[in-house]
Design an enzyme around this catalytic site. Structure first.
Site, PDB file in Angstrom:
ATOM      1  CE  LYS A  40     -10.848   8.876  -5.016  1.00 36.80           C
ATOM      2  NZ  LYS A  40      -9.698   8.805  -5.915  1.00 36.80           N
ATOM      3  N   GLY A  52      -2.601   5.377   7.521  1.00 32.17           N
ATOM      4  CA  GLY A  52      -1.171   5.399   7.857  1.00 32.17           C
ATOM      5  C   GLY A  52      -0.321   5.047   6.640  1.00 32.17           C
ATOM      6  CG  ASP A  53      -0.605   1.265   4.819  1.00 31.35           C
ATOM      7  OD1 ASP A  53       0.270   1.223   5.708  1.00 31.35           O
ATOM      8  OD2 ASP A  53      -1.422   0.341   4.628  1.00 31.35           O
ATOM      9  CG  ASN A  63      -1.992  -0.973   1.231  1.00 32.08           C
ATOM     10  OD1 ASN A  63      -2.318  -1.520   0.191  1.00 32.08           O
ATOM     11  ND2 ASN A  63      -2.566  -1.234   2.394  1.00 32.08           N
ATOM     12  CB  THR A  82      -9.008   0.736   6.081  1.00 29.25           C
ATOM     13  OG1 THR A  82     -10.365   0.767   6.466  1.00 29.25           O
ATOM     14  CG2 THR A  82      -8.372  -0.557   6.486  1.00 29.25           C
ATOM     15  CG  ASP A 137     -12.217   2.659   4.298  1.00 27.14           C
ATOM     16  OD1 ASP A 137     -11.814   2.384   5.452  1.00 27.14           O
ATOM     17  OD2 ASP A 137     -12.064   1.891   3.329  1.00 27.14           O
ATOM     18  CB  ALA A 179      -5.955   7.868   1.076  1.00 30.80           C
TER      19      ALA A 179
HETATM   20  P1  ADP Z   1      -2.982   4.490  11.091  1.00 26.74           P
HETATM   21  O1  ADP Z   1      -3.848   4.216   9.905  1.00 26.74           O
HETATM   22  O2  ADP Z   1      -1.628   3.897  10.977  1.00 26.74           O
HETATM   23  O3  ADP Z   1      -3.624   4.241  12.424  1.00 26.74           O
HETATM   24  P2  ADP Z   1      -3.507   7.311  11.569  1.00 26.74           P
HETATM   25  O4  ADP Z   1      -4.901   6.952  11.944  1.00 26.74           O
HETATM   26  O5  ADP Z   1      -2.669   8.008  12.586  1.00 26.74           O
HETATM   27  O6  ADP Z   1      -2.673   6.064  11.035  1.00 26.74           O
HETATM   28  O7  ADP Z   1      -3.605   8.228  10.261  1.00 26.74           O
HETATM   29  C1  ADP Z   1      -2.465   8.566   9.512  1.00 26.74           C
HETATM   30  C2  ADP Z   1      -2.647   9.940   8.925  1.00 26.74           C
HETATM   31  O8  ADP Z   1      -3.790   9.940   8.041  1.00 26.74           O
HETATM   32  C3  ADP Z   1      -2.949  11.045   9.928  1.00 26.74           C
HETATM   33  O9  ADP Z   1      -1.779  11.543  10.516  1.00 26.74           O
HETATM   34  C4  ADP Z   1      -3.656  12.061   9.053  1.00 26.74           C
HETATM   35  O10 ADP Z   1      -2.737  12.790   8.278  1.00 26.74           O
HETATM   36  C5  ADP Z   1      -4.465  11.167   8.105  1.00 26.74           C
HETATM   37  N1  ADP Z   1      -5.834  10.929   8.620  1.00 26.74           N
HETATM   38  C6  ADP Z   1      -6.285   9.867   9.314  1.00 26.74           C
HETATM   39  N2  ADP Z   1      -7.584  10.004   9.628  1.00 26.74           N
HETATM   40  C7  ADP Z   1      -7.973  11.191   9.107  1.00 26.74           C
HETATM   41  C8  ADP Z   1      -9.211  11.919   9.076  1.00 26.74           C
HETATM   42  N3  ADP Z   1     -10.329  11.457   9.652  1.00 26.74           N
HETATM   43  N4  ADP Z   1      -9.227  13.135   8.440  1.00 26.74           N
HETATM   44  C9  ADP Z   1      -8.112  13.622   7.830  1.00 26.74           C
HETATM   45  N5  ADP Z   1      -6.923  12.986   7.823  1.00 26.74           N
HETATM   46  C10 ADP Z   1      -6.853  11.785   8.451  1.00 26.74           C
END
Ligand code: ADP
Length: 304
Positions: free
Chosen positions: A287, A253-254, A44, A250, A248, A284
């Site tokens: 979607k 982080g990737d 990913n 999921t 979504d 991301a």
């Molecule tokens: P993981 O999927 O590894 O748990 P995170 O949840 O910390 O990682 O999300 C990684 C990054 O994705 C965040 O630091 C942010 O930049 C972005 N992100 C995650 N959730 C959201 C959201 N609801 N709105 C906007 N950006 C998001």
């Protein structure tokens, strides 16, 4: 000039089914929808970086089965070179059985990582020239740890910058973590490694201080919709996430990690690279899906 990145990590086929409730032990439940999607943290992240315009080599391992064939078809479709996509003779392609409750949206996941936890010494030697010729190595914890350690050692010896996304959470020695130049854990992973439970920016600062004390110069702790705590010995601060309507998360982080290394490879500094990672991840999460939800460079540029 773009720096060259090598991603060494996992491919897992995500087999997702939805149902009105999750099966209890011994229960069989009729599902509604079924989908197979390309997944695995390593793959990913490489797809995110490739779509964002990075010069990235994808090094992973598949089994000799239909899921491996699907992965190869996907890479062809994405125009990602498969020169370092290896094949295992014993283990099958990694799979994740994901059951999703349509009502509560809760899920239940069984991962059988298969081939990507079976990298051998011979495989590492095959990958060695690519790693030594790279500028940045991007790795995660979804592979066999002995192979990961050797890959990180090769990179360090060759002066290649090591970016470690220590996911999924697992406890490893401080010596192991210190092979990285940059670590990018989420809150759970930061806590598992440092012992500091991370709930807010002040906690993240404490966890980052532990990583610095161990000798890791750059720390990036992702904190979901709140954004990222980024830290160097000279400057530490929160970088806010983009305010979007997430459908979504999921693979958020990737997406972030793929974007982050892409920006680093273009010569951006840590904080600028975090901004780019946040922008990519914000697209991301709007979607469904993981790899297929990664945005193209043109989409990212529109919101920068
Ligand atoms: P993981 O999927 O590894 O748990 P995170 O949840 O910390 O990682 O999300 C990684 C990054 O994705 C965040 O630091 C942010 O930049 C972005 N992100 C995650 N959730 C959201 C959201 N609801 N709105 C906007 N950006 C998001």
């Amino acid at each position: 000039m773009k720096k060259k990145i090598v991603m060494f990590g996992s491919y897992v086929a995500d087999l997702t089914g939805t149902a009105e409730h999750l099966p209890r032990a011994g229960e069989t439940v009729f599902g509604e929808l079924f989908k197979i999607g390309p997944g695995g943290k390593g793959s990913n992240q490489a797809v995110a970086a490739h779509r964002a315009g990075a010069d990235i080599i994808l090094a992973t391992k598949l089994g000799k089965d239909v899921f491996g064939d699907l992965a190869r078809d996907f890479y062809t479709q994405e125009d990602i070179a498969a020169d370092y996509v290896l094949t295992d003779d014993e283990k099958g392609t990694g799979i994740a059985l994901i059951c999703v409750d349509q009502v509560s949206k809760q899920n239940q996941i069984l991962v059988v990582p298969g081939a990507c936890t079976n990298f051998t010494d011979a495989d590492i030697e095959t990958l060695r020239p690519a790693i030594e010729a790279a500028d940045i190595l991007l790795v995660q914890f979804e592979v066999n740890m002995d192979a990961l350690e050797r890959v990180m050692d090769i990179a360090r010896t060759a002066g290649v910058m090591v970016v470690l996304n220590p996911a999924p959470a697992r406890k490893v020695s401080r010596e192991f973590i210190c092979k990285a130049d940059i670590v990018t854990p989420n809150e759970v992973e930061a806590a598992a490694l440092t012992g500091v439970s991370v709930g807010d920016a002040a906690d993240a600062e404490k966890a980052a201080a532990v990583f610095h004390e161990w000798g890791i110069p750059q720390v990036v702790i992702t904190m979901g919709r709140r954004g990222v705590f980024a830290s160097t010995p000279d400057e530490s601060r929160m970088v806010r996430a983009r305010a979007v309507e997430a459908v979504d998360t999921t693979g958020a982080g990737d997406a972030f990690n793929g974007g982050f290394v892409t920006a680093l490879s273009e010569g951006k500094d840590l904080f600028e690279a975090v901004e780019f990672g946040n922008a990519l991840a914000s697209l991301a999460v709007q979607k469904f899906g993981t790899a297929p939800s990664m945005p193209m460079r043109s989409e990212i540029e529109k919101i920068l």
